[in-house]
Each structure stands twice: as C-alpha cells, then as structure tokens.
Design an enzyme around this catalytic site. Structure first.
Site, PDB file in Angstrom:
ATOM      1  CG  ASN A  22      -4.674   3.295   8.896  1.00 11.53           C
ATOM      2  OD1 ASN A  22      -4.952   2.037   8.414  1.00 11.53           O
ATOM      3  ND2 ASN A  22      -4.047   4.511   8.234  1.00 11.53           N
ATOM      4  CG  HIS A  43      -0.985   9.298   3.737  1.00 11.91           C
ATOM      5  ND1 HIS A  43      -1.150   7.516   3.815  1.00 11.91           N
ATOM      6  CD2 HIS A  43      -0.690   9.644   4.725  1.00 11.91           C
ATOM      7  CE1 HIS A  43      -0.652   7.493   4.977  1.00 11.91           C
ATOM      8  NE2 HIS A  43      -0.142   8.522   5.901  1.00 11.91           N
ATOM      9  CE1 TYR A  80       0.530   3.105  13.598  1.00 15.12           C
ATOM     10  CE2 TYR A  80      -1.243   4.011  12.415  1.00 15.12           C
ATOM     11  CZ  TYR A  80      -0.848   3.109  12.583  1.00 15.12           C
ATOM     12  OH  TYR A  80       0.516   3.055  11.489  1.00 15.12           O
ATOM     13  NE  ARG A  89      -2.696   2.738   2.847  1.00 11.72           N
ATOM     14  CZ  ARG A  89      -3.037   2.975   3.846  1.00 11.72           C
ATOM     15  NH1 ARG A  89      -2.049   2.689   4.684  1.00 11.72           N
ATOM     16  NH2 ARG A  89      -3.769   4.448   3.329  1.00 11.72           N
ATOM     17  CD  GLU A 114      -1.250   3.979   8.328  1.00 14.67           C
ATOM     18  OE1 GLU A 114      -0.960   4.518   9.413  1.00 14.67           O
ATOM     19  OE2 GLU A 114      -1.606   4.341   7.224  1.00 14.67           O
ATOM     20  CD  GLU A 160      -4.120   7.518  10.181  1.00  8.72           C
ATOM     21  OE1 GLU A 160      -4.096   8.662  10.203  1.00  8.72           O
ATOM     22  OE2 GLU A 160      -3.585   6.857  10.893  1.00  8.72           O
TER      23      GLU A 160
HETATM   24  C1  FCB Z   1      -0.906   7.353  10.786  1.00  9.34           C
HETATM   25  C2  FCB Z   1      -0.203   7.591   9.327  1.00  9.34           C
HETATM   26  C3  FCB Z   1       0.775   7.302   8.736  1.00  9.34           C
HETATM   27  C4  FCB Z   1       1.874   6.446  10.163  1.00  9.34           C
HETATM   28  C5  FCB Z   1       1.522   6.376  10.823  1.00  9.34           C
HETATM   29  C6  FCB Z   1       2.599   5.899  12.240  1.00  9.34           C
HETATM   30  O1  FCB Z   1      -1.453   8.346  11.116  1.00  9.34           O
HETATM   31  O2  FCB Z   1      -1.503   7.341   8.467  1.00  9.34           O
HETATM   32  O3  FCB Z   1       1.485   8.228   7.777  1.00  9.34           O
HETATM   33  O4  FCB Z   1       1.994   8.453  10.400  1.00  9.34           O
HETATM   34  O5  FCB Z   1       0.325   6.671  11.836  1.00  9.34           O
END
Ligand code: FCB
Length: 459
Positions: free
Chosen positions: A303, A121, A305, A77, A363, A166
C-alpha cells in the site's frame, strides 16, 4: 506520444475494507468490533460519524459488483468483518455472516472478477479486545481459527488471500497514538500488538494453504520511503530511524531477517532520542516465533500513498509527529504529498534489497473534494493525474525487472475514512451518503479505458 503498456496478465483491481463500506454493523447476528465501539465513543471521529451505515454495501453489494463489472475490473480486494462471521471472535459461527461473503464471492465470479480476500483490516471483534486484544498471544491463535473457518468455506472459490492489512497502522495508530481503535496510547504495547499481528500471519499462512492448496497467500504492508529533510546528519539519522520504525520493523521479519537490530537497540536504550522506550515489550517473542513469521509468502501487497520527509526533532515532547512531518508541496485533501517517485523507489528496493517473489500494489489512491457538477458528472482531474503518474512509475519499475503483477486502486467507493469519517473521498465512484446514489467519477472512466487497453498513451 509514448505508449505505456502492461502485460495482459497484469491484474487490474480496486480495493475496499469491510468497516469502511458495509454498514449493517449489528445486522443478522454480527458481533461488535473494536471499530463499532470506537466510533460509538464521542470525540473519536472528526465529523462525529460512524460506520453504522457507511455505503450500505451489505445490502447493495449486487449493485456494487455490477459497477465493478462496468469498469472492467479483473479483481476486487475486500476484507471480511471477523465479528460478522465469528461474533465472539472464536467458537460459534454466524451462518448469516458467512453467507453474505459467500454470495459476494459468487456475484464477483459471475462477472469474471477475481475475489481477493483480506482477513484483517483492523476490525477486531470487541470480545477479543476485552480479553486483551492483540497484546495477548491468544488473539493470534483466535485469528488462526478465523482464517481456518474462512479458507475452509471460501477456499474453493477464493484463490488470493491477504492475512493482514497494514499491521503498522493497526499497531501504532491504534495502540501508541490512540487515533484508531482501540484508542490506546501506550507505545510499548504497540510493539506487542505488532508482534502478535505478525505471528498470526505466520501461523495462518499454512492453514490457508492447507484448506485451499492452489491459493496464493500474502500480507499487505504500508511502506513509506523515508527521505531526510536536509543532508544534515541529524535529518539523515531521523530518516533512517523512520525507515526502521515504520518499514523494516515489518518487512524484515516477514522476509526472514527478524526485527531490525538498530531499532531494537535504540528502543532499549534508556532516554534514547526518539523518546520511545520498549521496556520489556519484546518479552512476548517466544523461541521459534521469528521462523513462524518468516513463512514464505507468494506475494507482498504494497500500500503506497506518500513518502515521509523526516527531520530531527528539536524537542522530544514533539515526537513522533515532528519526526514524521510531510512536506506540503503538492498535496491531496489528506495533506499527503503526491510523490510517485516514492512508489518507484520502494518498488525497486523491494526487488533489489528484499528479492520478494511477487508484488501487488494492493492500495494506492488520493482524496479530493469531489462534487457533482450540474450535469451530474464528477470531473476529478487531479485524481486522474495522480493515477496516471503512479501507473507510469509502476510501468517503469516493471521495465527494471520488478515483479509487479497488479494494481488495486483505493478505493472502489467513497467511504468511511477512519478517524476522518466521511470527510475524505478516495473513491473511483462517488457516493451520496444521503441517498446512497453511486456516480462513476471521470477518473474511473479513464481507469476503465486503461484496463480495457492494458495501457495508456503518455501525452
Ligand atoms: C490505508 C488503509 C485504507 C484507507 C487508506 C486511505 O492506510 O488501509 O483502509 O484508509 O489508507
């Protein structure tokens, strides 16, 4: 020992974005983007760096594709730099820019790696920002022209398209908090930006499908489960607000539910406890827009985290940081809590509450202080653990019936991490920025073995 297995069809990939890796910021006719402008403004980036060179991927893409092949990836990607192809955002095409992406796609296909293209992006052409950026509706129309150009030229070979990455971050970090390009701090404007981002998604999807009928088209959202810091009603309310503000504001319109009424009501309440007043920001919504945004998608990109532990702020001036504070339990270098449970919860929710047709994790990853040891190895045990724990919950979610069909690690390479510059290393592959030498980290060798075996043993 328990075997964690994935279907053969499960897509294993990795992700990057143009500004974070390409460099060549003004090469071969590329136009300036808002990230070029932002990083060239002193005081914006923690280490004072820019993406001018980054990982020099523009010149080294063949080496990078060979590394992907060495890891056995099914898919890659990446994002297109809009101003590399359309330097002014619309109108004249820069053939050299288009040719770069065409060569990259061919190199990937030559290694049996499926190209997954993200159109946006965050690197808006500066020329469009000068005309009002995403605050104005015309930018959504320019995006459709850009999506048309890209899908006409690459749609014969690219079969997976992501309109936006995002939109929450693009809208709020860039326009309400000023920590990303274009560096504005005007909350109601961020709502307008968010609306035009979503609108442009809805307008572009049929255009992409028209140019590349067999393509699958989706959007990537960053979703963070909001967890109350305590069971007190004020903290529960703070978590509900955060969920609406961050998650539902994007998820609901894309899934045909319109903007969340509870959050709209709050924004329109003068002197509301969030301190966020929408004024007339939502005037930008025109009849028919919400139907446009709700165009059926083939998949949702997720995505993930961290989860967001929310507590009631004691003082309005502390917002929004206090309300969105994270716990410090087991953190990565970013200060982000390692919380695979949050991914599990979000996957189940997308399935049971939103019934999304297919989900790809576009992600997921972690930043740690990685160094080469004397033998030149990167022994990143914490990243391997992070990966294993998150893949484990993916597998559990699939067992629950969640239509999760693939996983893209963030990121192929250590790269330019936005406001943090080069201080955060998320890569599967270590990059020495002085020499541009790439070194596959231990966790990526583990990932390679998982991909080859379509699973792993839980020890
Ligand atoms: C996300 C982004 C990516 C990267 C990660 C750590 O929010 O999409 O570009 O910065 O975080």
């Amino acid at each position: 020992m328990t075997r964690i297995s994935f279907a053969d069809s499960f897509v294993w990939g990795t992700a990057t974005s143009a500004y974070q890796i390409e460099g060549a910021w003004d090469a071969d006719g590329k136009g300036e983007s808002i990230w070029d402008r932002f990083t060239h403004t002193p005081g914006t980036i923690q280490d004072g760096s820019t993406g001018d060179v980054a990982c020099d991927h523009y010149n080294r893409y063949e080496e990078d594709v060979a590394l992907m092949a060495a890891l056995g990836l099914d898919a890659y990607r990446f994002s297109i730099s809009w101003s590399r192809v359309l330097p002014a955002g619309r109108g004249a095409l820069n053939q050299a820019g288009l040719d770069f992406y065409s060569r990259l796609v061919d190199a990937l296909l030559a290694h049996n790696i499926a190209p997954w293209v993200t159109l946006y992006h965050w690197d808006l052409p500066q020329a469009l920002q000068d005309e009002g950026g995403w605050e104005v509706r015309a930018t959504a129309e320019a995006f459709v022209e850009y999506a048309d150009v890209m899908s006409r030229h690459l749609g014969d070979r690219v079969k997976h398209w992501i309109t936006h990455n995002e939109p929450f971050v693009a809208a709020f970090l860039g326009n309400a908090w000023g920590i990303h390009a274009p560096g504005k701090k005007e909350f109601p404007k961020a709502l307008r930006v968010a609306h035009h981002l979503l609108l442009s998604h809805g307008l572009a999807v049929p255009v992409i499908r028209g140019n590349s009928p067999e393509s699958k088209v989706g959007i990537t959202l960053d979703l963070s489960p909001a967890v109350p810091a305590s069971l007190g009603s004020a903290d529960i309310q703070a978590a509900q607000f955060y969920d609406g503000f961050h998650n539902r504001w994007f998820l609901d319109p894309v899934c045909g539910r319109g903007y969340p009424q509870d959050i709209l009501a709050l924004y329109n309440m003068p002197d509301n406890p969030t301190g966020m007043i929408a004024d007339d920001a939502m005037d930008c919504v025109q009849p028919g827009d919400m139907e446009t945004v709700a165009v059926p998608i083939d998949f949702l990109g997720l995505n993930y985290y961290f989860r967001t532990v929310s507590s009631h702020p004691h003082d309005k001036s502390e917002l929004p940081q206090t309300a969105f504070r994270l716990t410090a339990a087991d953190n990565t270098n970013m200060g982000w809590e390692v919380a695979p449970q949050g991914l599990y919860d979000m996957l189940n929710r997308l399935h049971t509450d939103y019934n999304v047709p297919a989900i790809y994790i576009t992600e997921n990853g972690s930043s740690y202080d990685d160094d080469l040891d004397e033998s030149g190895r990167v022994r990143d045990v914490l990243r391997q653990r992070y990966l294993r724990e998150h893949l484990f919950v993916c597998n559990q979610a699939i067992r629950n019936g969640v239509p999760l069909q693939g996983y893209f690690s963030w990121s192929l390479l250590d790269n330019f991490e936005w406001a943090f510059g080069y201080l955060q290393r998320f890569g599967n592959i270590h990059v020495d920025y002085e020499t541009q030498k790439r070194t596959i980290k231990d966790s990526a060798y583990w990932y390679r073995d998982v991909i080859a075996a379509r699973g792993f043993d839980l020890v």
